[in-house]
Design an enzyme around this catalytic site. Structure first.
Site, PDB file in Angstrom:
ATOM      1  N   LYS A  55       0.845  -1.204   0.000  1.00 56.39           N
ATOM      2  CA  LYS A  55       0.000   0.000   0.000  1.00 56.39           C
ATOM      3  C   LYS A  55       0.878   1.252   0.000  1.00 56.39           C
ATOM      4  O   LYS A  55       0.607   2.211  -0.731  1.00 56.39           O
ATOM      5  CB  LYS A  55      -0.942  -0.022   1.206  1.00 56.39           C
ATOM      6  N   GLN A  99      -4.674  -1.588   9.431  1.00 57.89           N
ATOM      7  CA  GLN A  99      -4.653  -2.935   8.843  1.00 57.89           C
ATOM      8  C   GLN A  99      -5.266  -3.944   9.817  1.00 57.89           C
ATOM      9  O   GLN A  99      -4.908  -3.980  10.998  1.00 57.89           O
ATOM     10  CB  GLN A  99      -3.203  -3.318   8.497  1.00 57.89           C
ATOM     11  N   ASP A 122     -11.138   2.895   3.955  1.00 59.49           N
ATOM     12  CA  ASP A 122     -11.475   1.468   3.902  1.00 59.49           C
ATOM     13  C   ASP A 122     -12.992   1.244   3.849  1.00 59.49           C
ATOM     14  O   ASP A 122     -13.449   0.150   3.514  1.00 59.49           O
ATOM     15  CB  ASP A 122     -10.976   0.776   5.183  1.00 59.49           C
TER      16      ASP A 122
HETATM   17  N1  GUN Z   1      -7.105  -6.871   5.995  1.00 59.69           N
HETATM   18  C1  GUN Z   1      -7.444  -7.609   4.897  1.00 59.69           C
HETATM   19  N2  GUN Z   1      -7.994  -6.820   3.964  1.00 59.69           N
HETATM   20  C2  GUN Z   1      -8.004  -5.571   4.470  1.00 59.69           C
HETATM   21  C3  GUN Z   1      -8.433  -4.323   3.944  1.00 59.69           C
HETATM   22  O1  GUN Z   1      -8.950  -4.185   2.831  1.00 59.69           O
HETATM   23  N3  GUN Z   1      -8.253  -3.266   4.771  1.00 59.69           N
HETATM   24  C4  GUN Z   1      -7.701  -3.383   6.007  1.00 59.69           C
HETATM   25  N4  GUN Z   1      -7.587  -2.283   6.748  1.00 59.69           N
HETATM   26  N5  GUN Z   1      -7.304  -4.522   6.514  1.00 59.69           N
HETATM   27  C5  GUN Z   1      -7.448  -5.606   5.736  1.00 59.69           C
END
Ligand code: GUN
Length: 298
Positions: A55, A99, A122
């Site tokens: 990311k 995350q 998100d």
């Molecule tokens: N863990 C797995 N997929 C995601 C996501 O799209 N966003 C976040 N914040 N954590 C994740």
């Protein structure tokens, strides 16, 4: 019948990232600062480390500022909440992503609730889940938004199509069903308690598989010509002599390829869309944060 067409999520995601990059440059020119995404990782889960690294890199490649906060696994809830409050106030931060999953001592719902909904790129905050539920503009979780983009690109108008979403998670299944409903599809959410799942799936013009079970959806569950979106990313046990097993989706790909009209491969289908949509959401957050109209067509 001919083999299914492959839905090239990788190419679609690259094109979206390129568009986001152009708009990010225009934003920086107008606003005098780059769009900024803060990514918070608590602990040292190996998969999460890979995602967070990816990311950050994608942000930099799109001309955005990335602020990474890596905290120890034993971080207290108070410490994490205080970081989120700081990021909520920080004018350089347009989007905040914590995350998941979080270590056990941290209450995920409480942490997500502390994020300013206007920075919740998100789309996990209940305000954004509520906005989606009632059809208001808000942030939509990245993976299902990426899936609906691929579906509309492939099929155009989804009105009246039968869609079956397998999986009812807050991150994928539920928002996916809402997006399909919004697009006028007739939607069924199937899950672990669904009876006669193969029969239910056989009704579908659109199948979205998001269960996290390797190759669960078999080729003979698929209606001929259906469009199949495979959200699963599962690693099989390694074959003899290999270090790592193959990555497979939730759909038995080779079987489905013989029946479906179009299908996303794993890898290279839905996976690359998630980060591309995250960048898109961050750009939209930046425009809103700066009080500027967001560009059309993202
Ligand atoms: N863990 C797995 N997929 C995601 C996501 O799209 N966003 C976040 N914040 N954590 C994740």
């Amino acid at each position: 019948m001919a083999e299914a067409a492959l839905i090239d999520g990788k190419a679609f995601a690259q094109a979206l990232r390129a568009r986001v990059g152009e708009y990010a440059a225009a934003f920086a020119h107008q606003a005098g600062r780059r769009p900024g995404l803060a990514v918070v990782l608590v602990g040292d889960d190996p998969a999460s480390q890979v995602y967070v690294g990816a990311k950050g890199k994608a942000c930099a490649a799109a001309g955005m500022a990335s602020f990474e906060h890596r905290l120890p696994a034993d971080t207290s809830e108070a410490a994490l909440l205080s970081l989120i409050e700081r990021l909520n106030q920080d004018e350089a931060v347009d989007g905040i992503l914590v995350q998941l999953p979080l270590p056990g001592q941290l209450d995920e719902q409480a942490i997500i609730a502390a994020i300013n909904p206007d920075k919740d790129v998100d789309g996990f905050h209940i305000i954004n889940a509520g906005r989606l539920a009632v059809g208001q503009t808000g942030f939509v979780p990245c993976t299902p938004l990426g899936c609906i983009m691929l579906l509309k690109d492939r099929l155009g108008d989804l009105s009246g199509l039968e869609a079956v979403v397998i999986g009812r998670s807050n991150i994928v299944g539920k928002p996916m069903a809402q997006l399909l409903t919004e697009a006028n599809a007739t939607v069924t959410i199937a899950h672990s308690r669904t009876r006669n799942l193969p029969e239910v799936v056989r009704r579908a013009d659109i199948v979205v598989a998001a269960v996290g079970r390797p190759e669960m959806v078999r080729g003979d569950w698929i209606k001929p010509g259906a469009t199949v979106i495979d959200v699963g990313i599962n690693r099989l046990p390694p074959e003899p002599g290999k270090d790592r097993g193959r990555l497979v989706g939730d759909v038995a790909f080779a079987e489905a390829l013989e029946v479906a009209g179009a299908i996303t491969p794993v890898p290279g289908g839905v996976g690359p869309m998630t980060i591309a949509v995250l960048l898109r959401n961050t750009l939209i957050a930046a425009y809103a944060h700066a009080g500027m109209p967001a560009p059309e067509g993202l």
